[in-house]
Design a protein around this motif. Structure first.
Motif, PDB file in Angstrom:
ATOM      1  N   ARG A 129      36.904  24.235  29.975  1.00  0.00           N
ATOM      2  CA  ARG A 129      36.551  25.578  30.455  1.00  0.00           C
ATOM      3  C   ARG A 129      36.930  25.686  31.924  1.00  0.00           C
ATOM      4  O   ARG A 129      36.959  24.688  32.640  1.00  0.00           O
ATOM      5  CB  ARG A 129      35.073  25.904  30.231  1.00  0.00           C
ATOM      6  N   ILE A 130      37.229  26.905  32.317  1.00  0.00           N
ATOM      7  CA  ILE A 130      37.586  27.159  33.711  1.00  0.00           C
ATOM      8  C   ILE A 130      36.792  28.365  34.200  1.00  0.00           C
ATOM      9  O   ILE A 130      36.384  29.227  33.427  1.00  0.00           O
ATOM     10  CB  ILE A 130      39.097  27.392  33.907  1.00  0.00           C
ATOM     11  N   ARG A 131      36.586  28.398  35.520  1.00  0.00           N
ATOM     12  CA  ARG A 131      35.807  29.476  36.113  1.00  0.00           C
ATOM     13  C   ARG A 131      36.547  30.053  37.304  1.00  0.00           C
ATOM     14  O   ARG A 131      37.491  29.456  37.839  1.00  0.00           O
ATOM     15  CB  ARG A 131      34.430  28.966  36.557  1.00  0.00           C
ATOM     16  N   LEU A 132      36.098  31.218  37.714  1.00  0.00           N
ATOM     17  CA  LEU A 132      36.617  31.850  38.914  1.00  0.00           C
ATOM     18  C   LEU A 132      35.585  32.845  39.406  1.00  0.00           C
ATOM     19  O   LEU A 132      34.638  33.177  38.686  1.00  0.00           O
ATOM     20  CB  LEU A 132      37.969  32.519  38.676  1.00  0.00           C
ATOM     21  N   GLY A 133      35.753  33.294  40.622  1.00  0.00           N
ATOM     22  CA  GLY A 133      34.874  34.309  41.190  1.00  0.00           C
ATOM     23  C   GLY A 133      35.693  35.480  41.670  1.00  0.00           C
ATOM     24  O   GLY A 133      36.775  35.305  42.231  1.00  0.00           O
ATOM     25  N   VAL A 134      35.194  36.702  41.412  1.00  0.00           N
ATOM     26  CA  VAL A 134      35.884  37.900  41.890  1.00  0.00           C
ATOM     27  C   VAL A 134      34.912  38.778  42.654  1.00  0.00           C
ATOM     28  O   VAL A 134      33.710  38.778  42.391  1.00  0.00           O
ATOM     29  CB  VAL A 134      36.532  38.706  40.739  1.00  0.00           C
ATOM     30  N   ARG A 135      35.444  39.515  43.597  1.00  0.00           N
ATOM     31  CA  ARG A 135      34.646  40.446  44.388  1.00  0.00           C
ATOM     32  C   ARG A 135      34.329  41.674  43.548  1.00  0.00           C
ATOM     33  O   ARG A 135      35.225  42.318  42.991  1.00  0.00           O
ATOM     34  CB  ARG A 135      35.423  40.849  45.635  1.00  0.00           C
TER      35      ARG A 135
ATOM     36  N   PHE B  98      40.474  42.943  34.689  1.00  0.00           N
ATOM     37  CA  PHE B  98      41.739  42.210  34.504  1.00  0.00           C
ATOM     38  C   PHE B  98      41.468  40.866  33.830  1.00  0.00           C
ATOM     39  O   PHE B  98      42.129  40.499  32.854  1.00  0.00           O
ATOM     40  CB  PHE B  98      42.421  42.012  35.863  1.00  0.00           C
ATOM     41  N   TYR B  99      40.477  40.128  34.331  1.00  0.00           N
ATOM     42  CA  TYR B  99      40.193  38.801  33.775  1.00  0.00           C
ATOM     43  C   TYR B  99      39.561  38.896  32.382  1.00  0.00           C
ATOM     44  O   TYR B  99      39.796  38.029  31.545  1.00  0.00           O
ATOM     45  CB  TYR B  99      39.335  37.996  34.742  1.00  0.00           C
ATOM     46  N   ARG B 100      38.779  39.945  32.129  1.00  0.00           N
ATOM     47  CA  ARG B 100      38.223  40.122  30.778  1.00  0.00           C
ATOM     48  C   ARG B 100      39.347  40.274  29.752  1.00  0.00           C
ATOM     49  O   ARG B 100      39.255  39.748  28.646  1.00  0.00           O
ATOM     50  CB  ARG B 100      37.303  41.343  30.735  1.00  0.00           C
ATOM     51  N   ARG B 101      40.397  41.001  30.122  1.00  0.00           N
ATOM     52  CA  ARG B 101      41.528  41.177  29.201  1.00  0.00           C
ATOM     53  C   ARG B 101      42.220  39.852  28.901  1.00  0.00           C
ATOM     54  O   ARG B 101      42.894  39.717  27.884  1.00  0.00           O
ATOM     55  CB  ARG B 101      42.525  42.193  29.779  1.00  0.00           C
ATOM     56  N   LEU B 102      42.044  38.861  29.774  1.00  0.00           N
ATOM     57  CA  LEU B 102      42.639  37.542  29.552  1.00  0.00           C
ATOM     58  C   LEU B 102      41.658  36.577  28.882  1.00  0.00           C
ATOM     59  O   LEU B 102      41.972  35.402  28.729  1.00  0.00           O
ATOM     60  CB  LEU B 102      43.124  36.961  30.887  1.00  0.00           C
ATOM     61  N   GLY B 103      40.485  37.077  28.492  1.00  0.00           N
ATOM     62  CA  GLY B 103      39.540  36.261  27.746  1.00  0.00           C
ATOM     63  C   GLY B 103      38.344  35.746  28.521  1.00  0.00           C
ATOM     64  O   GLY B 103      37.472  35.093  27.950  1.00  0.00           O
ATOM     65  N   PHE B 104      38.277  36.007  29.818  1.00  0.00           N
ATOM     66  CA  PHE B 104      37.142  35.556  30.614  1.00  0.00           C
ATOM     67  C   PHE B 104      35.913  36.415  30.318  1.00  0.00           C
ATOM     68  O   PHE B 104      36.035  37.599  29.982  1.00  0.00           O
ATOM     69  CB  PHE B 104      37.462  35.647  32.110  1.00  0.00           C
ATOM     70  N   VAL B 105      34.742  35.811  30.454  1.00  0.00           N
ATOM     71  CA  VAL B 105      33.487  36.553  30.313  1.00  0.00           C
ATOM     72  C   VAL B 105      32.651  36.332  31.571  1.00  0.00           C
ATOM     73  O   VAL B 105      32.741  35.286  32.221  1.00  0.00           O
ATOM     74  CB  VAL B 105      32.689  36.113  29.064  1.00  0.00           C
ATOM     75  N   GLU B 106      31.846  37.340  31.894  1.00  0.00           N
ATOM     76  CA  GLU B 106      30.971  37.219  33.055  1.00  0.00           C
ATOM     77  C   GLU B 106      29.858  36.234  32.753  1.00  0.00           C
ATOM     78  O   GLU B 106      29.175  36.343  31.740  1.00  0.00           O
ATOM     79  CB  GLU B 106      30.401  38.582  33.433  1.00  0.00           C
ATOM     80  N   ALA B 107      29.663  35.277  33.663  1.00  0.00           N
ATOM     81  CA  ALA B 107      28.626  34.262  33.484  1.00  0.00           C
ATOM     82  C   ALA B 107      27.460  34.461  34.442  1.00  0.00           C
ATOM     83  O   ALA B 107      26.432  33.804  34.308  1.00  0.00           O
ATOM     84  CB  ALA B 107      29.218  32.868  33.690  1.00  0.00           C
TER      85      ALA B 107
ATOM     86  N   LEU C 244      30.896  35.870  38.748  1.00  0.00           N
ATOM     87  CA  LEU C 244      31.346  34.578  38.241  1.00  0.00           C
ATOM     88  C   LEU C 244      31.826  34.752  36.803  1.00  0.00           C
ATOM     89  O   LEU C 244      31.099  35.285  35.962  1.00  0.00           O
ATOM     90  CB  LEU C 244      30.198  33.572  38.309  1.00  0.00           C
ATOM     91  N   MET C 245      33.039  34.295  36.529  1.00  0.00           N
ATOM     92  CA  MET C 245      33.638  34.475  35.213  1.00  0.00           C
ATOM     93  C   MET C 245      34.108  33.132  34.672  1.00  0.00           C
ATOM     94  O   MET C 245      34.564  32.272  35.434  1.00  0.00           O
ATOM     95  CB  MET C 245      34.783  35.479  35.279  1.00  0.00           C
ATOM     96  N   VAL C 246      34.003  32.974  33.348  1.00  0.00           N
ATOM     97  CA  VAL C 246      34.305  31.698  32.696  1.00  0.00           C
ATOM     98  C   VAL C 246      35.192  31.951  31.487  1.00  0.00           C
ATOM     99  O   VAL C 246      35.056  32.962  30.791  1.00  0.00           O
ATOM    100  CB  VAL C 246      32.998  30.996  32.257  1.00  0.00           C
ATOM    101  N   LEU C 247      36.094  31.011  31.243  1.00  0.00           N
ATOM    102  CA  LEU C 247      36.937  31.045  30.047  1.00  0.00           C
ATOM    103  C   LEU C 247      36.824  29.712  29.327  1.00  0.00           C
ATOM    104  O   LEU C 247      37.012  28.658  29.938  1.00  0.00           O
ATOM    105  CB  LEU C 247      38.401  31.286  30.423  1.00  0.00           C
ATOM    106  N   GLU C 248      36.494  29.763  28.057  1.00  0.00           N
ATOM    107  CA  GLU C 248      36.513  28.567  27.207  1.00  0.00           C
ATOM    108  C   GLU C 248      37.949  28.367  26.739  1.00  0.00           C
ATOM    109  O   GLU C 248      38.555  29.287  26.189  1.00  0.00           O
ATOM    110  CB  GLU C 248      35.594  28.749  25.995  1.00  0.00           C
ATOM    111  N   ILE C 249      38.495  27.176  26.965  1.00  0.00           N
ATOM    112  CA  ILE C 249      39.874  26.899  26.570  1.00  0.00           C
ATOM    113  C   ILE C 249      39.865  26.286  25.176  1.00  0.00           C
ATOM    114  O   ILE C 249      39.207  25.262  24.957  1.00  0.00           O
ATOM    115  CB  ILE C 249      40.551  25.945  27.574  1.00  0.00           C
ATOM    116  N   PRO C 250      40.559  26.928  24.231  1.00  0.00           N
ATOM    117  CA  PRO C 250      40.567  26.368  22.878  1.00  0.00           C
ATOM    118  C   PRO C 250      41.113  24.944  22.881  1.00  0.00           C
ATOM    119  O   PRO C 250      42.082  24.634  23.582  1.00  0.00           O
ATOM    120  CB  PRO C 250      41.505  27.307  22.105  1.00  0.00           C
ATOM    121  N   ARG C 251      40.463  24.098  22.092  1.00  0.00           N
ATOM    122  CA  ARG C 251      40.942  22.712  21.980  1.00  0.00           C
ATOM    123  C   ARG C 251      42.275  22.706  21.258  1.00  0.00           C
ATOM    124  O   ARG C 251      42.450  23.398  20.262  1.00  0.00           O
ATOM    125  CB  ARG C 251      39.943  21.852  21.217  1.00  0.00           C
TER     126      ARG C 251
END
Length: 199
Positions: A143-149, A157-166, A185-192
């Motif tokens: 999983r990967i995370r990022l922060g946006v203002r 933009f990030y939701r369209r790429l699969g991220f969800v607000e955490a 704070l947004m997180v994406l689960e990376i498929p195995r």
């Protein structure tokens, strides 16, 4: 002696295709001094245009330079991995992922995602983030995370790429004396990745 084109402070090229290339040791784009100055110019252009990349207007070029030094050091040491969007001789986009350590080694953090104002809405940002997500999977990150203002629309933009607000950090970012924004704070689960069936 003629100054290297990447060292000049100037606007990025406005025509031609945009390529996304891996940056760092063992790749086609070295994280050398010319790259560092090209990244500095990009970061400054994005900041001056009001981009949510860590600096407010008026932009202090030396402060951006200090941030670029950290990025370059992390790329050279293997603490981080990145992609750059290029148009001709110019760097017009950048995105980086830092894998976690120890108990968070299965995770990573995306940062310094930026696209030149003249290239926005071209798909370059999407291509950069998708490249970083693929690389994170190749590195074995789950999983990967990022922060946006908040208030920039970047969360969409990030939701369209699969991220969800955490979650959110209330009033974490001060844009101006009377303008504090949440950090989303947004997180994406990376498929195995599954191994191909060899039977």
């Amino acid at each position: 002696m003629t100054e290297h084109p990447l060292f000049q402070r100037r606007q990025a090229e406005t025509t031609g295709p945009v390529d996304v290339r891996r940056v760092g040791p063992g790749t086609s784009m070295a994280s050398d001094n010319a790259f560092a100055l090209a990244l500095l110019n990009l970061w400054e252009r994005v900041s001056e245009a009001g981009g949510a990349v860590g600096f407010t207007v008026p932009v202090d070029r030396s402060a951006v330079g200090a941030a670029v030094s950290v990025v370059i050091d992390d790329l050279r040491s293997g603490r981080a991995f990145a992609f750059a969007a290029t148009r001709g001789r110019d760097i017009v986009g950048f995105a980086m992922v830092r894998p976690g350590k120890q108990t968070t080694a299965h995770t990573g953090r995306i940062s310094q995602v930026m696209v030149d104002p003249g290239v926005q809405r071209s798909g370059a940002g999407t291509r950069l983030v998708q490249a970083v997500i693929r690389l994170a999977g190749e590195l074995g990150l789950e999983r990967i995370r990022l922060g946006v203002r908040d208030g920039t629309g970047l969360d969409g933009f990030y939701r369209r790429l699969g991220f969800v607000e955490a979650g959110r950090l209330p009033a974490w970012i001060r844009v101006a004396p009377d303008d504090d924004r949440d950090e989303v704070l947004m997180v994406l689960e990376i498929p195995r990745r599954t191994e191909p069936d060899r039977t």
